[in-house]
Write a protein that holds these residues in place. Structure first.
Motif, PDB file in Angstrom:
ATOM      1  N   GLU A 186      38.956  41.174  51.355  1.00  0.00           N
ATOM      2  CA  GLU A 186      38.991  39.927  50.597  1.00  0.00           C
ATOM      3  C   GLU A 186      37.988  40.062  49.470  1.00  0.00           C
ATOM      4  O   GLU A 186      36.838  40.446  49.705  1.00  0.00           O
ATOM      5  CB  GLU A 186      38.598  38.727  51.477  1.00  0.00           C
ATOM      6  CG  GLU A 186      39.760  38.061  52.160  1.00  0.00           C
ATOM      7  CD  GLU A 186      40.114  38.725  53.481  1.00  0.00           C
ATOM      8  OE1 GLU A 186      41.201  38.463  53.989  1.00  0.00           O
ATOM      9  OE2 GLU A 186      39.304  39.509  53.978  1.00  0.00           O
ATOM     10  N   GLN A 240      47.277  35.873  46.917  1.00  0.00           N
ATOM     11  CA  GLN A 240      46.446  34.805  46.393  1.00  0.00           C
ATOM     12  C   GLN A 240      46.920  33.473  46.952  1.00  0.00           C
ATOM     13  O   GLN A 240      47.876  33.418  47.722  1.00  0.00           O
ATOM     14  CB  GLN A 240      46.475  34.816  44.865  1.00  0.00           C
ATOM     15  CG  GLN A 240      45.899  36.102  44.282  1.00  0.00           C
ATOM     16  CD  GLN A 240      45.790  36.088  42.779  1.00  0.00           C
ATOM     17  OE1 GLN A 240      46.647  35.572  42.084  1.00  0.00           O
ATOM     18  NE2 GLN A 240      44.711  36.676  42.264  1.00  0.00           N
ATOM     19  N   SER A 252      52.023  36.064  45.764  1.00  0.00           N
ATOM     20  CA  SER A 252      51.697  37.420  46.181  1.00  0.00           C
ATOM     21  C   SER A 252      52.279  38.402  45.177  1.00  0.00           C
ATOM     22  O   SER A 252      53.282  38.113  44.504  1.00  0.00           O
ATOM     23  CB  SER A 252      52.263  37.711  47.574  1.00  0.00           C
ATOM     24  OG  SER A 252      51.680  36.872  48.549  1.00  0.00           O
ATOM     25  N   GLN A 301      38.567  35.727  41.105  1.00  0.00           N
ATOM     26  CA  GLN A 301      39.770  35.211  41.748  1.00  0.00           C
ATOM     27  C   GLN A 301      39.758  35.625  43.209  1.00  0.00           C
ATOM     28  O   GLN A 301      39.702  36.814  43.519  1.00  0.00           O
ATOM     29  CB  GLN A 301      41.032  35.765  41.077  1.00  0.00           C
ATOM     30  CG  GLN A 301      41.340  35.165  39.737  1.00  0.00           C
ATOM     31  CD  GLN A 301      42.787  35.416  39.354  1.00  0.00           C
ATOM     32  OE1 GLN A 301      43.641  35.687  40.187  1.00  0.00           O
ATOM     33  NE2 GLN A 301      43.066  35.323  38.073  1.00  0.00           N
ATOM     34  N   SER A 325      41.196  36.794  46.420  1.00  0.00           N
ATOM     35  CA  SER A 325      42.424  37.529  46.721  1.00  0.00           C
ATOM     36  C   SER A 325      42.216  38.381  47.961  1.00  0.00           C
ATOM     37  O   SER A 325      41.114  38.862  48.230  1.00  0.00           O
ATOM     38  CB  SER A 325      42.812  38.449  45.549  1.00  0.00           C
ATOM     39  OG  SER A 325      42.918  37.747  44.344  1.00  0.00           O
ATOM     40  N   ARG A 333      45.973  34.249  35.869  1.00  0.00           N
ATOM     41  CA  ARG A 333      46.805  35.065  36.747  1.00  0.00           C
ATOM     42  C   ARG A 333      46.651  36.555  36.421  1.00  0.00           C
ATOM     43  O   ARG A 333      46.249  36.939  35.327  1.00  0.00           O
ATOM     44  CB  ARG A 333      48.272  34.663  36.617  1.00  0.00           C
ATOM     45  CG  ARG A 333      48.543  33.229  37.051  1.00  0.00           C
ATOM     46  CD  ARG A 333      50.038  33.017  37.246  1.00  0.00           C
ATOM     47  NE  ARG A 333      50.342  31.635  37.601  1.00  0.00           N
ATOM     48  CZ  ARG A 333      50.180  31.107  38.792  1.00  0.00           C
ATOM     49  NH1 ARG A 333      49.696  31.853  39.768  1.00  0.00           N
ATOM     50  NH2 ARG A 333      50.487  29.851  39.026  1.00  0.00           N
ATOM     51  N   ASN A 384      42.045  27.826  49.045  1.00  0.00           N
ATOM     52  CA  ASN A 384      41.609  29.203  49.279  1.00  0.00           C
ATOM     53  C   ASN A 384      41.105  29.491  50.686  1.00  0.00           C
ATOM     54  O   ASN A 384      40.452  30.507  50.903  1.00  0.00           O
ATOM     55  CB  ASN A 384      40.503  29.553  48.275  1.00  0.00           C
ATOM     56  CG  ASN A 384      40.986  29.553  46.840  1.00  0.00           C
ATOM     57  OD1 ASN A 384      41.772  30.404  46.452  1.00  0.00           O
ATOM     58  ND2 ASN A 384      40.521  28.587  46.065  1.00  0.00           N
TER      59      ASN A 384
END
Length: 270
Positions: A25, A45, A49, A64, A66, A108, A180
């Motif tokens: 992560e 995310q 994906s 970000q 992820s 993104r 998240n």
């Protein structure tokens, strides 16, 4: 310096994973520019994906949350060249090359089609990883400038990402956590990403959710896993990594403890 393995100090590195898979992560502080050479990388995310394979080129914006799952494939290890754009270098570049901001701006992951400039650039980096000594600073600087220049030539909106030097501010904790929670980050990292110290994060979390972050995160991740198993027909081995668990046995134990039955009861074998 240039590096062959994962190295938090390297600006240009060759990432190579030969095990069955590697999962992490992340919320990288710096933007990263990467070319997948072999193997496969899945990026999960909060709202989508991605699946990347050999020849894919991507720009991964910093900060970000992820989940990265890297797998060898077709008998080859996962291998990728990664360039990190540190803030100091970006500021130095844009001091001499004024940014052009557009109205289009999002955080993104950006992907790029094959292009002669990209092919030439990444090919030129490969021999550097055979060096026994560190790559000279001047060469690192030149190659990073070249990467930025190529991205600016291919992507008219890239300055919105690379030249954005705004500092992270204290953001809405409830909205952030609801979006998240599936990422298995430590509390310090969650605090940092919401603009809080660890102490302030825990205090604000308790006030917002009336429980501890640890208890809330486990419950939310198990509920997400249950939905994926029962509603989407997925198998436990397919969901545990993407819902914040480190291994299948821990996931199965926590699932049974919370729901009173194992994931296999839903009709799938672990």
């Amino acid at each position: 310096m240039a590096g062959r393995e994962q190295n938090r100090y390297a600006e240009i590195l060759l990432s190579c994973i030969e095990e069955k898979y590697f999962k992490d992560e992340i919320a990288l502080e710096h933007h990263s520019f990467a070319r997948i050479i072999s193997g496969e990388m899945k990026v999960v995310q909060a709202d989508r994906s991605y699946l990347f394979g050999p020849g894919d080129t991507l720009l991964f914006p910093g900060n970000q949350l992820s989940t990265l799952i890297k797998n060898p494939k077709n008998g080859l290890p996962y291998k990728a060249i990664v360039i990190f754009f540190r803030t100091e270098r970006l500021k130095e570049f844009y001091a001499g090359n004024p940014p052009h901001f557009t109205q289009v701006n999002n955080d993104r992951i950006k992907t790029y089609e094959k292009h002669p400039m990209l092919e030439s650039f990444f090919t030129s980096l490969v021999p550097y990883f055979d060096l026994e000594s560190e790559l000279p600073e001047k060469i690192i600087s030149v190659k990073i400038e070249e990467a930025i220049a190529i991205l600016r030539a291919l992507d008219p909106n890239i300055d919105n990402v690379l030249a954005d030097f705004s500092q992270a501010e204290k953001i809405n904790l409830v909205e952030f956590m609801e979006r998240n929670y599936m990422f298995n980050m430590n509390m310090e990292k969650f605090g940092h990403l919401t603009g809080r110290s660890l102490t302030t994060f825990k205090r604000d979390f308790k006030k917002a959710f009336n429980t501890t972050p640890q208890k809330w995160l486990v419950q939310k991740r198990l509920e997400l896993a249950h939905r994926q198993l029962s509603d989407e027909g997925r198998k436990p081995i397919e969901v545990y990594l993407e819902t914040g668990f480190e291994n299948l046995s821990h996931f199965s134990f926590a699932f049974k403890k919370h729901f009173g039955y194992s994931p296999a009861v839903l009709g799938f074998k672990a």
